[in-house]
Scaffold this motif. Structure first.
Motif, PDB file in Angstrom:
ATOM      1  N   MET A  34     -38.754 162.939  22.749  1.00 45.00           N
ATOM      2  CA  MET A  34     -39.446 164.222  22.599  1.00 45.00           C
ATOM      3  C   MET A  34     -39.022 165.235  23.661  1.00 45.00           C
ATOM      4  O   MET A  34     -38.362 164.899  24.634  1.00 45.00           O
ATOM      5  CB  MET A  34     -40.964 164.001  22.696  1.00 45.00           C
ATOM      6  CG  MET A  34     -41.509 163.064  21.632  1.00 45.00           C
ATOM      7  SD  MET A  34     -43.255 162.621  21.891  1.00 45.00           S
ATOM      8  CE  MET A  34     -44.071 164.189  21.668  1.00 45.00           C
ATOM      9  N   ASP A  35     -39.476 166.462  23.446  1.00 42.94           N
ATOM     10  CA  ASP A  35     -39.338 167.525  24.438  1.00 42.94           C
ATOM     11  C   ASP A  35     -40.521 167.426  25.395  1.00 42.94           C
ATOM     12  O   ASP A  35     -41.635 167.089  24.966  1.00 42.94           O
ATOM     13  CB  ASP A  35     -39.366 168.868  23.694  1.00 42.94           C
ATOM     14  CG  ASP A  35     -38.996 170.051  24.558  1.00 42.94           C
ATOM     15  OD1 ASP A  35     -39.645 170.245  25.608  1.00 42.94           O
ATOM     16  OD2 ASP A  35     -38.084 170.806  24.179  1.00 42.94           O
ATOM     17  N   LEU A  36     -40.296 167.726  26.659  1.00 47.58           N
ATOM     18  CA  LEU A  36     -41.425 167.661  27.601  1.00 47.58           C
ATOM     19  C   LEU A  36     -42.451 168.755  27.339  1.00 47.58           C
ATOM     20  O   LEU A  36     -43.550 168.732  27.902  1.00 47.58           O
ATOM     21  CB  LEU A  36     -40.932 167.674  29.052  1.00 47.58           C
ATOM     22  CG  LEU A  36     -40.163 168.887  29.582  1.00 47.58           C
ATOM     23  CD1 LEU A  36     -41.090 170.013  29.981  1.00 47.58           C
ATOM     24  CD2 LEU A  36     -39.337 168.478  30.801  1.00 47.58           C
ATOM     25  N   HIS A  37     -42.116 169.715  26.459  1.00 48.65           N
ATOM     26  CA  HIS A  37     -43.090 170.713  26.031  1.00 48.65           C
ATOM     27  C   HIS A  37     -43.859 170.252  24.794  1.00 48.65           C
ATOM     28  O   HIS A  37     -44.544 171.045  24.152  1.00 48.65           O
ATOM     29  CB  HIS A  37     -42.396 172.054  25.749  1.00 48.65           C
ATOM     30  CG  HIS A  37     -41.741 172.625  26.973  1.00 48.65           C
ATOM     31  ND1 HIS A  37     -40.382 172.825  27.053  1.00 48.65           N
ATOM     32  CD2 HIS A  37     -42.262 172.987  28.160  1.00 48.65           C
ATOM     33  CE1 HIS A  37     -40.097 173.321  28.256  1.00 48.65           C
ATOM     34  NE2 HIS A  37     -41.214 173.419  28.947  1.00 48.65           N
ATOM     35  N   GLY A  38     -43.729 168.988  24.439  1.00 53.12           N
ATOM     36  CA  GLY A  38     -44.480 168.436  23.319  1.00 53.12           C
ATOM     37  C   GLY A  38     -45.899 168.064  23.750  1.00 53.12           C
ATOM     38  O   GLY A  38     -46.216 168.017  24.936  1.00 53.12           O
ATOM     39  N   PRO A  71     -34.695 173.963  32.535  1.00 55.93           N
ATOM     40  CA  PRO A  71     -34.046 173.896  31.236  1.00 55.93           C
ATOM     41  C   PRO A  71     -33.563 172.473  30.911  1.00 55.93           C
ATOM     42  O   PRO A  71     -33.224 171.721  31.812  1.00 55.93           O
ATOM     43  CB  PRO A  71     -32.836 174.834  31.389  1.00 55.93           C
ATOM     44  CG  PRO A  71     -33.105 175.670  32.589  1.00 55.93           C
ATOM     45  CD  PRO A  71     -34.042 174.915  33.449  1.00 55.93           C
ATOM     46  N   HIS A  72     -33.540 172.175  29.612  1.00 54.80           N
ATOM     47  CA  HIS A  72     -33.296 170.805  29.172  1.00 54.80           C
ATOM     48  C   HIS A  72     -31.804 170.472  29.203  1.00 54.80           C
ATOM     49  O   HIS A  72     -31.084 170.777  28.266  1.00 54.80           O
ATOM     50  CB  HIS A  72     -33.820 170.611  27.752  1.00 54.80           C
ATOM     51  CG  HIS A  72     -35.236 171.079  27.578  1.00 54.80           C
ATOM     52  ND1 HIS A  72     -36.237 170.759  28.461  1.00 54.80           N
ATOM     53  CD2 HIS A  72     -35.816 171.844  26.626  1.00 54.80           C
ATOM     54  CE1 HIS A  72     -37.378 171.297  28.058  1.00 54.80           C
ATOM     55  NE2 HIS A  72     -37.143 171.971  26.948  1.00 54.80           N
ATOM     56  N   VAL A  73     -31.369 169.855  30.285  1.00 56.45           N
ATOM     57  CA  VAL A  73     -29.963 169.459  30.362  1.00 56.45           C
ATOM     58  C   VAL A  73     -29.807 167.955  30.162  1.00 56.45           C
ATOM     59  O   VAL A  73     -28.725 167.413  30.313  1.00 56.45           O
ATOM     60  CB  VAL A  73     -29.321 169.903  31.704  1.00 56.45           C
ATOM     61  CG1 VAL A  73     -29.254 171.413  31.800  1.00 56.45           C
ATOM     62  CG2 VAL A  73     -30.084 169.335  32.899  1.00 56.45           C
ATOM     63  N   ILE A  90     -38.133 163.913  17.592  1.00 54.59           N
ATOM     64  CA  ILE A  90     -39.018 165.047  17.328  1.00 54.59           C
ATOM     65  C   ILE A  90     -39.156 165.931  18.567  1.00 54.59           C
ATOM     66  O   ILE A  90     -38.845 165.511  19.677  1.00 54.59           O
ATOM     67  CB  ILE A  90     -40.437 164.578  16.902  1.00 54.59           C
ATOM     68  CG1 ILE A  90     -41.050 163.657  17.962  1.00 54.59           C
ATOM     69  CG2 ILE A  90     -40.384 163.891  15.548  1.00 54.59           C
ATOM     70  CD1 ILE A  90     -42.478 163.209  17.650  1.00 54.59           C
ATOM     71  N   HIS A  91     -39.643 167.138  18.363  1.00 51.64           N
ATOM     72  CA  HIS A  91     -39.978 167.989  19.506  1.00 51.64           C
ATOM     73  C   HIS A  91     -41.362 167.620  20.033  1.00 51.64           C
ATOM     74  O   HIS A  91     -41.535 167.256  21.178  1.00 51.64           O
ATOM     75  CB  HIS A  91     -39.925 169.465  19.100  1.00 51.64           C
ATOM     76  CG  HIS A  91     -40.272 170.388  20.227  1.00 51.64           C
ATOM     77  ND1 HIS A  91     -41.545 170.479  20.733  1.00 51.64           N
ATOM     78  CD2 HIS A  91     -39.517 171.222  20.968  1.00 51.64           C
ATOM     79  CE1 HIS A  91     -41.561 171.325  21.746  1.00 51.64           C
ATOM     80  NE2 HIS A  91     -40.340 171.799  21.905  1.00 51.64           N
ATOM     81  N   GLY A  92     -42.383 167.737  19.151  1.00 52.70           N
ATOM     82  CA  GLY A  92     -43.719 167.300  19.552  1.00 52.70           C
ATOM     83  C   GLY A  92     -44.760 168.397  19.647  1.00 52.70           C
ATOM     84  O   GLY A  92     -45.905 168.117  19.964  1.00 52.70           O
TER      85      GLY A  92
END
Ligand code: ZN
Length: 485
Positions: free
Chosen positions: A133-137, A157-159, A98-100
């Motif tokens: 998850m994304d750290l922006h969740g 940026p998400h690498v 999930i993104h979150g």
């Protein structure tokens, strides 16, 4: 377990939603992966590097960030996820992909609802749940009560997206094969920061995230969420979660991460030169050569912008340095299906004179007078490029980002021959950064306006920096959970 290999299902519904975007995310905006298309997101799983557990792909739905999701769309996707989970239940494990930071109309803390419903369908309290998850969740107390092993990216940026998903799979495999139900420590970090101030390419985020890579003895995983600042709901904040067998060690490590984050709160700064749009255009004019990039940050669609904000366009068409400058300029992009249709009817070479912008309801519109220069049509929808002197304006029928040289090439823009690129983006994605000969960020209006202190929040919890002062010497209030609750 009865000597059989443990089984875990991968499912998810993910997106990132700005409360300030007039756009609504519909069922049609989600792409649903199943089967091998899910497994390919976890390189270590199909290649046999996580051998001890049978990972079974269920539906994983994802949409481009935008405005809140329609309730009926969430319900339909949830039904699809729960049907797949129930069909193979009971499961030993669940991995949420999930993104979150999803918002659904009429709901709050959607990911906690998703996790609870999936756990129930998968077999209840015995199931071990992990999340990539994304750290922006956002990570609420309720979410961590339900999910034992949440983790997120360590780069923006998400690498490190595939590595993060693999790490979550390995954590789940470790719990399932060892029979250990790790405890987790959670801390709400009372800070909301826009993404463009938290790039891990620069300090203090670089050091904070680097410090997670080598956790102390007794800690399985140390994770830090920056959170998502444009969601006006109670859970909005940064958060730390630390997982492991040693309750004291995880509590200490969680406190360390949270306190280091709060102590650094005033050091987070925009990750590049930043100012008003007129200032950015001055900087572009002074640049010796191109392509020079200006990020039009307020309506970045991959951060939750609606894509229909025309305020910057209004300024560009009135600026002769742009329309009659020394080289070609391009502004990408405005979602305007009506404008694209009008351009198609007019045809290439014809005169275009339309009001554009605001197709989802953003109030600012702009008068666009020029010539239909090009029409394009690809898997991301239809595109019309309108030319006013040296300025090319990209109109699209659907919301889409321009993150690569290829994204521009597909609509007929050769970045190497373009002097000025104004893009609805935040920090530059790696490929654009590579070709850019200069870059600044313009603070522009829109659903993801970087000046979050100026936005009207009504539902966030307090205290929350930058809206409230935090105590000098703030100490983390860490909660520890053991079994699924
Ligand atoms: Zn993100």
């Amino acid at each position: 377990m009865t000597g059989q290999r443990p089984r875990a299902i991968i499912v998810g519904i993910g997106t990132e939603c700005s409360s300030f975007a007039p756009h609504r995310t519909t069922l049609a905006d989600f792409g649903i992966r199943t089967g091998d298309r899910v497994l390919e997101r976890f390189p270590a799983v199909p290649s046999g590097h996580v051998r001890e557990v049978d990972f079974v792909p269920g539906p994983v739905a994802r949409a481009l960030p935008g405005g809140p999701v329609l309730r009926a769309a969430y319900d339909a996707l949830l039904q699809q996820v729960l049907d797949a989970v129930r069909a193979g239940a009971p499961w030993d494990g669940v991995l949420l992909d999930i993104h979150g930071a999803m918002l659904v109309e009429g709901m709050s803390d959607v990911e906690a609802d998703l996790a609870r419903r999936v756990r129930e369908a998968a077999g209840g309290a015995e199931v071990v749940m992990a999340a990539a998850m994304d750290l922006h969740g956002q990570v609420s107390r309720e979410f961590v009560r339900c999910v034992e092993l949440p983790t997120c990216y360590r780069t923006a940026p998400h690498v490190d997206e595939p590595e993060t998903r693999d790490r979550a799979a390995r954590l789940l495999a470790r719990a399932l094969t060892s029979g250990v139900r790790p405890a987790r420590a959670w801390c709400r970090i009372p800070v909301a920061l826009p993404g463009e101030k938290t790039s891990t390419r620069v300090e203090p985020a670089a050091s904070l995230y680097r410090s997670l890579a080598d956790p102390p003895e007794g800690v399985w995983e140390s994770a830090l969420w920056v959170g998502y600042a444009w969601a006006d709901e109670a859970r909005t904040s940064a958060a730390a979660v630390v997982v492991g067998e040693d309750a004291c060690a995880i509590q200490r490590e969680c406190g360390r991460v949270a306190e280091q984050f709060v102590a650094s709160r005033d050091d987070f700064a925009f990750c590049g030169p930043t100012g008003s749009l007129p200032w950015a255009l001055d900087a572009a004019e002074a640049a010796p050569d191109g392509p020079f990039f200006i990020s039009d940050t307020g309506d970045n669609p991959t951060a939750g912008g609606s894509g229909d904000v025309a305020t910057t366009l209004d300024a560009l068409v009135a600026d002769q340095r742009v329309t009659e400058g020394a080289g070609d300029a391009v502004w990408s992009a405005l979602v305007d299906p009506g404008g694209v249709q009008a351009a198609r009817q007019i045809g290439v070479g014809g005169a275009f004179d339309e009001e554009v912008g605001g197709c989802f309801g953003w109030p600012a519109r702009a008068r666009l007078t020029g010539v239909v220069d090009r029409l394009a049509d690809d898997c991301s929808g239809e595109v019309a490029v309108i030319r006013l002197g040296r300025l090319q304006v990209v109109l699209t029928s659907r919301r889409r980002p321009f993150h690569t040289v290829g994204d521009y090439a597909r609509v007929g823009v050769d970045l190497a021959r373009t002097r000025l690129v104004i893009n609805k983006i935040g920090y530059l994605e790696p490929e654009l950064e590579e070709v850019s000969r200069g870059w600044v960020m313009a603070l522009t209006e829109g659903p993801v306006d970087q000046r979050i202190g100026d936005l009207r929040f009504e539902h966030v919890g307090h205290p929350l920096h930058p809206f409230d002062p935090l105590d000098h010497g703030w100490r983390a209030d860490v909660e520890v959970f053991d079994a699924a609750q």
